[in-house]
Write an enzyme that holds these catalytic residues in place. Structure first.
Site, PDB file in Angstrom:
ATOM      1  N   ARG A 148      -9.207   8.760   1.688  1.00  0.00           N
ATOM      2  CA  ARG A 148      -8.734   8.989   0.314  1.00  0.00           C
ATOM      3  C   ARG A 148      -9.220  10.336  -0.194  1.00  0.00           C
ATOM      4  O   ARG A 148     -10.352  10.730   0.117  1.00  0.00           O
ATOM      5  CB  ARG A 148      -9.278   7.918  -0.624  1.00  0.00           C
ATOM      6  CG  ARG A 148      -8.605   6.573  -0.464  1.00  0.00           C
ATOM      7  CD  ARG A 148      -9.154   5.671  -1.548  1.00  0.00           C
ATOM      8  NE  ARG A 148      -8.694   4.317  -1.433  1.00  0.00           N
ATOM      9  CZ  ARG A 148      -7.554   3.869  -1.935  1.00  0.00           C
ATOM     10  NH1 ARG A 148      -6.729   4.693  -2.549  1.00  0.00           N
ATOM     11  NH2 ARG A 148      -7.229   2.597  -1.830  1.00  0.00           N
ATOM     12  N   LYS A 194       2.500   9.545  -1.693  1.00  0.00           N
ATOM     13  CA  LYS A 194       2.900   9.152  -0.332  1.00  0.00           C
ATOM     14  C   LYS A 194       4.419   8.949  -0.258  1.00  0.00           C
ATOM     15  O   LYS A 194       4.996   8.208  -1.041  1.00  0.00           O
ATOM     16  CB  LYS A 194       2.159   7.866   0.045  1.00  0.00           C
ATOM     17  CG  LYS A 194       2.487   7.357   1.429  1.00  0.00           C
ATOM     18  CD  LYS A 194       1.436   6.382   1.931  1.00  0.00           C
ATOM     19  CE  LYS A 194       1.886   5.690   3.208  1.00  0.00           C
ATOM     20  NZ  LYS A 194       0.818   4.968   3.888  1.00  0.00           N
ATOM     21  N   ARG A 243      -0.312  -0.121   7.952  1.00  0.00           N
ATOM     22  CA  ARG A 243      -1.608  -0.034   8.654  1.00  0.00           C
ATOM     23  C   ARG A 243      -2.602  -0.993   8.035  1.00  0.00           C
ATOM     24  O   ARG A 243      -2.474  -1.390   6.879  1.00  0.00           O
ATOM     25  CB  ARG A 243      -2.157   1.392   8.556  1.00  0.00           C
ATOM     26  CG  ARG A 243      -1.426   2.377   9.455  1.00  0.00           C
ATOM     27  CD  ARG A 243      -2.086   3.742   9.416  1.00  0.00           C
ATOM     28  NE  ARG A 243      -3.422   3.706   9.980  1.00  0.00           N
ATOM     29  CZ  ARG A 243      -4.528   4.074   9.315  1.00  0.00           C
ATOM     30  NH1 ARG A 243      -4.467   4.483   8.083  1.00  0.00           N
ATOM     31  NH2 ARG A 243      -5.698   4.024   9.913  1.00  0.00           N
TER      32      ARG A 243
HETATM   33  C1  BTN Z   1       1.572   2.732   6.750  1.00  0.00           C
HETATM   34  O1  BTN Z   1       0.806   1.811   6.438  1.00  0.00           O
HETATM   35  O2  BTN Z   1       1.551   3.817   6.154  1.00  0.00           O
HETATM   36  C2  BTN Z   1       2.562   2.546   7.883  1.00  0.00           C
HETATM   37  C3  BTN Z   1       3.830   1.902   7.393  1.00  0.00           C
HETATM   38  C4  BTN Z   1       4.862   1.672   8.476  1.00  0.00           C
HETATM   39  C5  BTN Z   1       6.051   0.877   7.968  1.00  0.00           C
HETATM   40  C6  BTN Z   1       7.167   0.804   8.980  1.00  0.00           C
HETATM   41  S1  BTN Z   1       8.686   0.230   8.278  1.00  0.00           S
HETATM   42  C7  BTN Z   1       9.393   0.125   9.882  1.00  0.00           C
HETATM   43  C8  BTN Z   1       8.314  -0.442  10.774  1.00  0.00           C
HETATM   44  N1  BTN Z   1       8.319  -1.891  10.712  1.00  0.00           N
HETATM   45  C9  BTN Z   1       7.219  -2.367  10.137  1.00  0.00           C
HETATM   46  O3  BTN Z   1       6.986  -3.577   9.940  1.00  0.00           O
HETATM   47  N2  BTN Z   1       6.387  -1.360   9.827  1.00  0.00           N
HETATM   48  C10 BTN Z   1       6.937  -0.078  10.187  1.00  0.00           C
END
Ligand code: BTN
Length: 329
Positions: free
Chosen positions: A326, A190, A125
């Site tokens: 947070r 996390k 994100r």
């Molecule tokens: C976050 O920031 O918490 C979300 C992370 C999401 C990661 C996943 S891995 C599979 C898919 N492909 C990506 O490039 N991102 C999501």
């Protein structure tokens, strides 16, 4: 000019090496129908992808750690019968980002899922990178087209988190909490995150790509700065993590059911599940957005998935967007 080897060509070699046992170079090259020099190039490519390989004269080579590789047939076999023939499914050895690939994929092939053993530009994100070491975690995306714009689309990522938590429950893994808007937490760290990318026109079809990054057996991140405290399923179960193939099937089957249901019913059927797993309810939090910080007490989510925040005696409704939540100590 030397051609770069397509990582997908490495999969047969990886399957052989995945048992962690010694394999002679002669045999590996003969089985693949390639020269020893070509084999050495493939082994170097695996090292470039971050795999640890030991080589010894007379013994050949072996993976320092055996690998439970993702297998499309196994994943499909564990999907609910209703989706086995209706969901496109592909596993890549390495790609930039499974979300990015599906955003660009042919919409006519939806619903389609893409998993990868490794991502070079995994996206999180707010434009952050998602650390994606080889074979250690789950990097999974699902593309889905809603013929009509569904109700409460902004809450879809919350519902997607509920369903991942239910998938972990079904595998008898430790219970996880959800941190608004779409993080999975175990204890105070996390465990995973969800990224939804959407395209659509008002009044018309709407296409979503749901991406899940779930830490399964990731060890200390050596080459990446992960900006928050993280954990993995291996740590949560204090031992052997579950099979990634089973996990993938559980999540994909439930995500497909969710998307089908969400198109008519929106977030309603999932609100209670979210509230039961809410990490921050009644806890002091701060919202960071650009250069602004809002401090308050989190009071759960409303029926549209917005975060309710008490700030100086006044209740505010925070919509998910380019912001970060947070816990404050
Ligand atoms: C976050 O920031 O918490 C979300 C992370 C999401 C990661 C996943 S891995 C599979 C898919 N492909 C990506 O490039 N991102 C999501």
């Amino acid at each position: 000019m030397a051609r770069t080897l397509n990582p997908e060509a490495l999969l047969p070699l990886l399957r052989t090496l995945s048992d962690g046992a010694w394999h002679s170079g002669e045999r590996l090259a003969a089985d693949a129908g390639i020269t020893r020099a070509a084999l050495s190039k493939r082994v170097h490519r695996l090292l470039d992808l971050g795999l640890e390989i030991e080589t010894q004269p007379g013994r050949g080579c072996r993976l320092v750690q055996a690998l439970d590789l993702l297998e499309p047939d196994l994943i499909r076999g564990h999907l609910p019968a209703a989706w086995q023939d209706h969901l496109g499914l592909q596993v890549l050895c390495s790609t930039d980002s499974t979300n990015a690939r599906l955003v660009e994929a042919d919409i006519a092939a939806d619903p389609q899922a893409l998993l990868a053993e490794h991502q070079t530009r995994g996206r999180g994100r707010q434009g952050r990178a998602w650390h994606s070491p080889f074979g250690a975690n789950l990097y999974l995306s699902l593309a889905w087209t809603f013929p009509q714009w569904p109700p409460q689309l902004t809450a879809l990522s919350l519902a997607a988190g509920v369903v991942v938590a239910e998938a972990l429950d079904a595998l008898e893994l430790p219970a996880v909490h959800l941190k608004w808007p779409n993080d999975l937490w175990h204890k105070d760290a996390k465990l995973g995150g969800i990224l939804i990318e959407q395209r659509g026109e008002a009044g018309g079809a709407c296409r979503v790509v749901l991406g899940l990054g779930l830490n399964v057996s990731m060890q200390a991140a050596t080459d990446a700065q992960i900006s928050q405290v993280w954990t993995s399923l291996a740590e949560a179960v204090a031992g052997r993590p579950p099979s990634r193939n089973l996990l993938a099937a559980q999540v994909l089957g439930r995500w497909c059911d969710l998307l089908q249901r969400f198109s008519h019913e929106g977030f309603g059927p999932f609100v209670a599940g979210w509230r039961a797993r809410d990490l921050t309810r009644n806890r002091a939090v701060r919202i960071e957005q650009d250069a602004t910080e809002i401090h308050g007490i989190a009071r759960g989510v409303d029926d549209d998935g917005a975060l309710l925040l008490d700030v100086d005696g006044e209740r505010r409704r925070i919509l998910s967007g380019d912001l970060r939540l947070r816990l404050t100590p």
